[in-house]
Design an enzyme around this catalytic site. Structure first.
Site, PDB file in Angstrom:
ATOM      1  N   SER A  48       0.852  -1.202   0.000  1.00 54.74           N
ATOM      2  CA  SER A  48       0.000   0.000   0.000  1.00 54.74           C
ATOM      3  C   SER A  48       0.885   1.248   0.000  1.00 54.74           C
ATOM      4  CB  SER A  48      -0.891   0.003   1.251  1.00 54.74           C
ATOM      5  OG  SER A  48      -0.094   0.234   2.405  1.00 54.74           O
ATOM      6  N   ASP A  81      -1.420  -1.832  -3.876  1.00 52.87           N
ATOM      7  CA  ASP A  81      -2.786  -1.855  -3.335  1.00 52.87           C
ATOM      8  C   ASP A  81      -3.311  -0.426  -3.202  1.00 52.87           C
ATOM      9  OD1 ASP A  81      -5.043  -3.076  -2.162  1.00 52.87           O
ATOM     10  OD2 ASP A  81      -4.217  -2.865  -0.130  1.00 52.87           O
ATOM     11  N   HIS A  82      -4.514  -0.168  -3.690  1.00 54.06           N
ATOM     12  CA  HIS A  82      -5.168   1.146  -3.563  1.00 54.06           C
ATOM     13  C   HIS A  82      -4.268   2.312  -3.986  1.00 54.06           C
ATOM     14  CE1 HIS A  82      -8.856  -0.314  -1.773  1.00 54.06           C
ATOM     15  NE2 HIS A  82      -8.133  -1.106  -1.005  1.00 54.06           N
ATOM     16  N   GLU A 133     -11.387  -0.204  -9.487  1.00 51.10           N
ATOM     17  CA  GLU A 133     -12.482  -0.423  -8.531  1.00 51.10           C
ATOM     18  C   GLU A 133     -13.713   0.356  -8.961  1.00 51.10           C
ATOM     19  OE1 GLU A 133     -11.558  -0.275  -4.285  1.00 51.10           O
ATOM     20  OE2 GLU A 133     -13.479   0.665  -3.864  1.00 51.10           O
ATOM     21  N   HIS A 179     -13.428  -2.468   4.536  1.00 47.10           N
ATOM     22  CA  HIS A 179     -12.100  -2.626   5.137  1.00 47.10           C
ATOM     23  C   HIS A 179     -12.185  -2.564   6.663  1.00 47.10           C
ATOM     24  CE1 HIS A 179     -10.964  -1.206   1.024  1.00 47.10           C
ATOM     25  NE2 HIS A 179     -10.096  -2.186   1.179  1.00 47.10           N
ATOM     26  N   SER A 213     -11.120  -9.842   5.346  1.00 48.60           N
ATOM     27  CA  SER A 213     -10.666 -10.459   6.597  1.00 48.60           C
ATOM     28  C   SER A 213     -11.856 -11.067   7.331  1.00 48.60           C
ATOM     29  CB  SER A 213      -9.995  -9.413   7.497  1.00 48.60           C
ATOM     30  OG  SER A 213      -8.667  -9.200   7.072  1.00 48.60           O
ATOM     31  N   ASN A 254      -8.578 -10.032  -0.899  1.00 48.10           N
ATOM     32  CA  ASN A 254      -7.641  -9.192  -0.139  1.00 48.10           C
ATOM     33  C   ASN A 254      -7.841  -9.331   1.369  1.00 48.10           C
ATOM     34  OD1 ASN A 254      -7.057  -8.223  -2.683  1.00 48.10           O
ATOM     35  ND2 ASN A 254      -7.272  -6.070  -2.136  1.00 48.10           N
ATOM     36  N   ASP A 256      -5.940  -8.178   5.012  1.00 45.96           N
ATOM     37  CA  ASP A 256      -4.883  -7.461   5.727  1.00 45.96           C
ATOM     38  C   ASP A 256      -5.166  -7.393   7.231  1.00 45.96           C
ATOM     39  OD1 ASP A 256      -2.620  -5.940   6.214  1.00 45.96           O
ATOM     40  OD2 ASP A 256      -3.633  -4.052   5.843  1.00 45.96           O
TER      41      ASP A 256
HETATM   42  P1  13P Z   1      -9.344  -6.172   5.294  1.00 46.63           P
HETATM   43  O1  13P Z   1      -9.354  -4.894   6.052  1.00 46.63           O
HETATM   44  O2  13P Z   1     -10.658  -6.879   5.403  1.00 46.63           O
HETATM   45  O3  13P Z   1      -8.233  -7.076   5.661  1.00 46.63           O
HETATM   46  O4  13P Z   1      -9.167  -5.800   3.727  1.00 46.63           O
HETATM   47  C1  13P Z   1      -7.890  -5.575   3.189  1.00 46.63           C
HETATM   48  C2  13P Z   1      -7.953  -5.011   1.812  1.00 46.63           C
HETATM   49  O5  13P Z   1      -8.955  -4.981   1.145  1.00 46.63           O
HETATM   50  C3  13P Z   1      -6.672  -4.499   1.262  1.00 46.63           C
HETATM   51  O6  13P Z   1      -6.842  -3.912   0.010  1.00 46.63           O
HETATM   52  O1  G3H Z   2      -7.052  -1.615   2.310  1.00 45.31           O
HETATM   53  C1  G3H Z   2      -6.038  -1.214   2.854  1.00 45.31           C
HETATM   54  C2  G3H Z   2      -5.063  -2.174   3.442  1.00 45.31           C
HETATM   55  O2  G3H Z   2      -5.578  -2.779   4.597  1.00 45.31           O
HETATM   56  C3  G3H Z   2      -3.749  -1.498   3.670  1.00 45.31           C
HETATM   57  O3  G3H Z   2      -3.774  -0.718   4.806  1.00 45.31           O
HETATM   58  O4  G3H Z   2      -3.211   1.524   3.893  1.00 45.31           O
HETATM   59  O5  G3H Z   2      -2.962   1.030   6.343  1.00 45.31           O
HETATM   60  O6  G3H Z   2      -1.379   0.029   4.656  1.00 45.31           O
HETATM   61  P1  G3H Z   2      -2.766   0.554   4.924  1.00 45.31           P
HETATM   62 ZN    ZN Z   3      -8.742  -2.908  -0.191  1.00 46.10          ZN
END
Ligand code: 13P
Ligand code: G3H
Ligand code: ZN
Length: 320
Positions: A48, A81-82, A133, A179, A213, A254, A256
């Protein structure tokens, strides 16, 4: 071995999902690689913008390259990611990433298409694939906070038009997940009816489920028993649902937050049970082992457990 995300999706579509896990440090990377070699499963490493800022771009790359040498059996892709537009360009130009995600879901449909198209053109010229997305997940993302109540699910007709106009290679869809650790207040709200409608319009096209998750209740309870103060209403996606999502085209899932919970539980329990300890390597080692076990279990729920030989054969065949 780093492979292209497209290769992994081709091998997985309709059969299993590739787990996509964020890393920020060495211990996470070690658990991730160790667990997937034990599970004989492919995976996606997600980075990320927050991770790039925390550990540093060079450090994250170095950690992954070191793991690649330590675990020569591992087959995986490296994914942003994102991403925003600028970070996508940086990752495309770095030559290290397999794919990027451009998250312009907070923009209008037209603007989302236009931004994604620009990323696609630049990424495809360098052989990377692009995840976009459409629709809005609830919960908090890095640059956009959306109230769960206002989260809008992906419209299947728009999804088809979006993919055709943007040229993206996979699509993160909003089907009820969000998330973080607090996804559902009542019963589980996954909309597989919407997913099925999207698949009907985009057959064979890889869909991505963010916010997946499972926030295990026993993990939350153990954290709180060891001094944590997590809200016990924390609730995630029932991981038995992954097997239902796979035949509907969900190819990347995904995760995290769950990994953060494992980290928190191991460290809280370790320091509670051994209050005289001040050597970070003790909980660090316990965490790597626990995270590897976590990966083995997740790969079973994702149906990717034991698929490495077939993925390796497909990758070799594609190389000719
Ligand atoms: P979670 O917060 O459910 O683990 O999702 C992570 C995610 O989508 C990262 O892009
Ligand atoms: O969707 C986001 C992921 O959980 C990454 O989290 O942006 O805090 O690294 P972060
Ligand atoms: Zn995400």
């Amino acid at each position: 071995m780093i492979v292209s995300t497209a290769e992994l999706f081709k091998a997985a579509y309709g059969k299993f999902a590739i787990g996509a896990y964020n890393i920020n440090n060495m211990e996470q990377a070690l658990g991730l690689f160790q667990g997937h070699v034990e599970a004989q499963a492919p995976f996606i490493i997600q980075i990320s913008k927050g991770a790039r800022k925390y550990a540093g771009v060079k450090m994250l790359e170095a950690i992954i390259r070191a793991c690649d040498e330590e675990f020569p059996e591992a087959i995986y892709a490296v994914h942003l990611d994102h991403g925003d537009e600028q970070t996508c360009y940086e990752c495309i130009d770095s030559g290290f990433y397999s794919s990027v995600m451009i998250d312009a879901s907070h923009e209008s449909f037209e603007e989302n298409v236009a931004i994604t198209r620009r990323i696609v053109d630049r990424a495809h010229a360098k052989g990377l694939s692009v995840e976009a997305e459409l629709g809005m997940l609830g919960g908090v993302e890095e640059h956009v906070s959306v109230d769960e109540k206002n989260a809008s699910l992906t419209n299947p007709d728009e999804a088809k038009a979006f993919v055709e106009q943007s040229g993206c290679d996979s699509l993160a869809v909003a089907i009820g997940t969000s998330h973080g650790a607090y996804k559902f207040s009542g019963s589980q709200g996954l909309h597989f009816d919407v997913t099925a409608e999207i698949q009907k319009r985009l057959p064979g096209f890889p869909l991505v489920m963010h916010g997946s998750s499972s926030v295990p209740q026993d993990e939350v309870a153990r954290i709180n028993a060891a001094g944590g103060a997590l809200d016990s209403s924390a609730k995630g996606v029932d991981e038995t649902q992954f097997a239902k999502a796979v035949p509907l085209g969900v190819t990347k899932i995904n995760i995290d937050t769950d990994g953060r919970l494992v980290w928190t539980r191991v460290h809280r329990e370790s320091f509670r049970d051994d209050p005289k300890n001040f050597d970070f390597r003790k909980p660090g080692k316990e965490y790597v082992r626990a995270y590897a076990d976590f990966m083995v279990n997740k790969s079973k729920a994702l149906l990717s457990f034991g698929t490495l030989p077939q993925v390796r054969a497909a990758v070799r065949a594609a190389k000719g």
